[in-house]
Design a protein around this motif. Sequence first.
Motif, mmCIF file in Angstrom:
data_model
loop_
_atom_site.group_PDB
_atom_site.id
_atom_site.type_symbol
_atom_site.label_atom_id
_atom_site.label_comp_id
_atom_site.label_asym_id
_atom_site.label_seq_id
_atom_site.Cartn_x
_atom_site.Cartn_y
_atom_site.Cartn_z
ATOM 1 N N ALA A 90 -7.549 1.745 0.453
ATOM 2 C CA ALA A 90 -6.495 1.693 1.679
ATOM 3 C C ALA A 90 -6.745 0.361 2.630
ATOM 4 O O ALA A 90 -7.662 0.360 3.067
ATOM 5 N N VAL A 91 -5.888 -0.492 2.451
ATOM 6 C CA VAL A 91 -6.110 -1.776 3.250
ATOM 7 C C VAL A 91 -5.161 -1.895 4.228
ATOM 8 O O VAL A 91 -3.773 -2.067 3.955
ATOM 9 N N LYS A 92 -5.252 -2.020 5.546
ATOM 10 C CA LYS A 92 -4.468 -2.384 6.586
ATOM 11 C C LYS A 92 -4.425 -3.885 6.854
ATOM 12 O O LYS A 92 -5.452 -4.540 6.806
ATOM 13 N N VAL A 93 -3.346 -4.499 6.755
ATOM 14 C CA VAL A 93 -3.185 -5.931 6.834
ATOM 15 C C VAL A 93 -2.574 -6.265 7.886
ATOM 16 O O VAL A 93 -1.453 -5.862 8.486
ATOM 17 N N ARG A 94 -2.924 -7.435 8.612
ATOM 18 C CA ARG A 94 -2.216 -8.064 9.882
ATOM 19 C C ARG A 94 -1.601 -9.365 9.317
ATOM 20 O O ARG A 94 -2.265 -10.396 8.749
ATOM 21 N N ARG A 95 -0.500 -9.526 9.184
ATOM 22 C CA ARG A 95 0.609 -10.458 8.795
ATOM 23 C C ARG A 95 1.134 -11.199 9.941
ATOM 24 O O ARG A 95 1.942 -10.459 10.737
#
Length: 136
Positions: A93-98
């Motif tokens: 599970a990967v939280k990404v900042r775009r």
Amino acid sequence: MNTDTADSTTTADIEAVHEVVATVERPQRAKDAEGFLTLFHPDALWSTAHDKLLLGFGTIADFARAVLPGAEWDGDVTHEAVHVQFPRPDVAAVKVRRVHHSAEGDSEGAPLYVMTRRDDGRWLLHACWNTPVRTA
């Protein structure tokens, strides 16, 4: 960046997950639908930044091939994995900042990518939800 790992998760898995996130950025910048599609599991689901739900690789492919080559935007977009958690050794599970950087200012998104590791060791996007960050 925070990383929570299961006992059998390796440094190679963590690096591979980060590489997938970095790779999402490259074909989007190049407007390369085929390069983008190499990142998806055959049973993937993808929710676009505008909340359009795409179920299955074929639907994702149709959308990417129709939209990505002609996409117009100013500025640049960056993607960074800010938190990785492995609920199982073969699931991340990967939280990404775009961040979309433009002349009008930055706008931010906070996608969540669920990736699965295939038998060959390759990590693919399996369930992804793109969420805009709203400013008050």
